[in-house]
Design a protein around this motif. Structure first.
Motif, mmCIF file in Angstrom:
data_model
loop_
_atom_site.group_PDB
_atom_site.id
_atom_site.type_symbol
_atom_site.label_atom_id
_atom_site.label_comp_id
_atom_site.label_asym_id
_atom_site.label_seq_id
_atom_site.Cartn_x
_atom_site.Cartn_y
_atom_site.Cartn_z
ATOM 1 N N UNK A 24 -0.145 75.137 36.724
ATOM 2 C CA UNK A 24 0.460 73.791 36.687
ATOM 3 C C UNK A 24 2.041 73.264 35.878
ATOM 4 N N UNK A 25 1.137 74.063 34.380
ATOM 5 C CA UNK A 25 2.775 73.636 33.840
ATOM 6 C C UNK A 25 3.269 75.139 33.049
ATOM 7 N N UNK A 26 4.361 74.167 32.206
ATOM 8 C CA UNK A 26 5.340 75.081 31.696
ATOM 9 C C UNK A 26 4.830 75.541 30.159
ATOM 10 N N UNK A 27 4.086 76.667 29.452
ATOM 11 C CA UNK A 27 4.029 76.726 27.823
ATOM 12 C C UNK A 27 5.508 76.670 27.333
ATOM 13 N N UNK A 28 5.667 76.956 26.282
ATOM 14 C CA UNK A 28 6.690 77.059 25.522
ATOM 15 C C UNK A 28 6.965 78.475 24.457
ATOM 16 N N UNK A 29 6.666 79.293 25.040
ATOM 17 C CA UNK A 29 6.055 80.555 24.807
ATOM 18 C C UNK A 29 7.304 82.353 24.271
ATOM 19 N N UNK A 76 -4.529 82.459 32.154
ATOM 20 C CA UNK A 76 -4.665 83.067 30.841
ATOM 21 C C UNK A 76 -3.731 81.463 30.355
ATOM 22 N N UNK A 77 -4.500 80.439 30.146
ATOM 23 C CA UNK A 77 -4.704 78.961 30.515
ATOM 24 C C UNK A 77 -5.392 78.048 29.473
ATOM 25 N N UNK A 78 -4.441 77.323 29.300
ATOM 26 C CA UNK A 78 -5.243 76.279 28.136
ATOM 27 C C UNK A 78 -5.901 75.045 28.708
ATOM 28 N N UNK A 79 -7.185 75.535 28.291
ATOM 29 C CA UNK A 79 -7.956 74.581 28.932
ATOM 30 C C UNK A 79 -8.369 73.670 27.747
ATOM 31 N N UNK A 80 -7.884 74.118 26.639
ATOM 32 C CA UNK A 80 -8.508 73.131 25.575
ATOM 33 C C UNK A 80 -7.548 71.569 24.785
#
Length: 658
Positions: free
Chosen positions: A609-614, A531-535
């Protein structure tokens, strides 16, 4: 002075015997033989040979002498063989079984060798009495084979019009006993009533009577899905039996030209369905008893209401059935006898009947395609046999839903607030439940799994996961808000053949390109699901990355700073996935060939690869959840986290929590 000597009369034994004199009274006589000296005193009458010797008082017993040598043992010759005796009675033939395949029925006193019958799994003899197999040596129970009976009754959908051709081999045969009674005229309870024998399994094509025939029917009812689900969730600890009786187009209340279920009416087509039900119960239980089974009634499924029904009428009917079961069939606590009714896709809403009784559950038939335009669930000729597009006939699905509701009805908790603890989950992380957290120096270091599978998640070194109280909808949450906040990977044993569904309640507060909320990885062969940020930076749209496979980037809504329910369905048997936002799909049945390698893999939160703030509310993973349970999970999450306004208007739990 002279000394005088007195000498006794004396002689040898031989002379005494030969002469055999008679001694005068008081005259002594002495036998002089060395080693055989005796004294006799005459009585003037008795001759020597008959005269008893003189004896003083008995002396003290002397010591026991040495044991003499054994004598020689001489065996005589074997005698001649005697004539043959009469033939003995025939012995008893003892069958051998394991505990798992002991017969369900028998005659009192039947014996069997149970090869694993002791506590330690060693062989033992057993005997049968009143449905129970006992160990012979101590009379303890090996297994109770009493049959738990469920009544299935109502209108034509209870009888069944679903397409047998839709069923897989595994769905078409179920482990349970089955009996049905029906009428030559399927909608006329005044026509000839037919009564089946008991079958030892449920087989599609032989569970619906047509005319006077019970084989090769193209249709089935809820019975197959019900028994399948009941066995998988261990609805009871006993073997299951179904008694099915239904009359198409029947009404609940009297006073029409149709057959009805009125409990007091008499006359043509007045109360005839109710009388037919009582006749079926009597015939079924008599046959079961005569075949050596023990049984008790466990619950009833009722599917009727398209016409001629009412809340008061259904309450009266249920009360009458409960009374009969108590008075005639030994059911105790009849007010708590479990019943599951059906909310019809159109017509009278019978929900108030279930709302008023914790032992009455309800299933919404509309969820499974029932409507005024499609009166028969699971029948393609009337519209669709799979309105949920899950690859399973709707009738089989609704049968499973009945079993789930029956589980609640048995425990008297149908009107209690539903939670995922009511079903089997693969993973359940509930951030509102802070008892599942382990903390150190003010930060959460560990999150415990509530599924019962003990999949504990640990924070990686350097993380500062923070428990935030009464945040979203007055619920507690878990916050990931720096560049190193994440959990370590946790290995989870995922089924390689199931339909998986993953649910996440989350709010992303900041996101850069390739920030990950959820990472699944598996090696040999490789399978990655993220569940990724591809945008790109500054946006989050619920993208999904598959390797191998096709990425899903079809949601155009920026979800930053919004609490949402994200879900992913992984249909392993069909190699396809569906992604949803707030229960509405935004990518449906996308082919993903890499799913064929699904199995045990590792999951982590908030990093790849990176951490979200969530901010996190809840995570639920299921395998092969029914449509009913999937709907309940969505309703549970939406009501708990204050997200009902985001549910579609036709969601079954839009206004009321499950």
């Amino acid at each position: 002075m002279s000394i005088r000597r007195i000498f006794l009369r004396r002689d040898t034994a031989a002379n005494w015997v030969s002469n055999n004199p008679i001694l005068s009274e008081g005259e002594p006589g002495f036998q002089t033989d060395s080693g055989n000296q005796i004294l006799k005193v005459g009585d003037g009458v008795t001759a020597w040979n008959s005269l008893a010797q003189f004896q003083g008082p008995q002396g003290v017993a002397g010591p026991t002498g040495a044991t003499g040598a054994d004598g020689a043992s001489i065996t005589g010759p074997t005698g001649a063989t005697g004539p043959q005796g009469p033939a003995g009675a025939d012995g008893v033939s003892i069958q051998s079984y394991t505990k798992a395949n002991l017969p369900l029925n028998g005659t009192a006193g039947d014996n069997a060798l149970v090869t694993d019958g002791t506590i330690g799994g060693t062989p033992t003899m057993s005997y049968f009495y009143n449905g129970v197999w006992y160990r012979t040596f101590d009379n303890s129970v090996i297994t109770n084979q009493t049959i738990d009976l469920f009544i299935l009754a109502g209108q034509s959908n209870a009888h069944g019009h679903a397409d047998v051709s839709d069923l897989s081999t595994a769905q078409a045969t179920q482990d349970g006993l089955f009996y049905t009674s029906w009428h030559d005229g399927s909608s006329n309870a005044e026509s000839t009533q037919n009564y089946s024998s008991w079958a030892t399994s449920l087989v599609a094509g032989s569970t619906k009577g047509d005319g006077n025939n019970l084989v090769n029917s193209p249709s089935f009812g809820p019975e197959l899905g019900f028994v399948s689900r009941a066995n998988s969730i261990n609805l009871t600890t006993q073997p299951i039996g179904i008694i099915k009786y239904a009359v198409g187009a029947s009404t609940l209340n009297a006073g029409t030209s149709l057959s009805d279920w009125d409990t007091t009416a008499t006359g043509n087509k007045e109360g005839d369905c109710y009388r037919g039900l009582l006749s079926a119960l009597s015939d079924a239980t008599t046959k079961l008893t005569n075949a050596g089974y023990s049984w008790n009634f466990k619950g009833m499924i009722w599917w009727q209401g398209e016409s001629g029904t009412s809340v008061s009428g259904l309450n009266t009917f249920i009360a009458a059935v409960r009374s009969v079961l108590g008075n005639s069939y030994g059911v105790s606590n009849t007010s708590q006898f479990p019943v599951v009714i059906t909310k019809i896709g159109y017509g009278t809403d019978l929900t108030p009947v279930a709302n008023a009784d914790a032992y009455i559950g309800i299933v919404d038939a509309a969820t499974y395609g029932h409507s005024a335009s499609q009166n028969h669930v699971g029948r393609a000729a009337e519209g669709s046999s799979d309105t949920n597009s899950n690859g399973v006939n709707d009738m089989f699905d609704i049968g499973e839903a009945y079993a789930d509701q029956m589980q609640l009805a048995i425990s008297g908790s149908t009107n209690a607030a539903w939670t995922p603890s009511s079903i089997t989950t693969r993973l359940w992380l509930d951030m509102d439940d802070q008892t599942t957290f382990t903390s150190s120096s003010g930060n959460v270091t560990q999150i415990a799994d509530k599924s019962g599978n003990s999949y504990t998640f640990n924070a990686v070194s350097g993380s500062t996961l923070t428990a935030v109280n009464t945040s979203q909808n007055n619920k507690n949450i878990l916050r990931f808000d720096n560049n190193s906040d994440a959990t370590s990977y946790r290995s989870i044993a995922f089924s390689s053949t199931a339909v998986h569904k993953w649910f996440f309640v989350v709010k992303v507060t900041a996101s850069d390109s390739h920030d990950a909320l959820v990472s699944f990885t598996k090696n040999n062969p490789t399978l990655q699901i993220l569940l990724f940020n591809l945008s790109g930076s500054g946006t989050f749209s619920g993208d999904w990355y598959f390797n191998p496979g096709s990425n899903i980037t079809s949601n155009s809504t920026n979800l930053l700073n919004q609490w949402v329910i994200l879900s992913m369905e992984l249909d392993i048997p069909n190699n396809r996935v569906t992604a949803s936002l707030n229960t509405t799909p935004y990518a449906t049945n996308v082919n993903q060939s890499g799913l064929s390698t699904m199995g045990t893999g590792s999951i982590r939160l908030n990093d790849y690869q990176n951490n979200a703030d969530s901010d996190w509310g809840e995570v639920i993973f299921t395998e092969d959840a029914t449509q009913s349970n999937s709907d309940k999970i969505e309703g549970y999450l939406a009501h708990k986290w204050g997200l009902t306004s985001d549910l579609p208007s036709n969601h079954p739990y839009k206004t009321t929590a499950p």
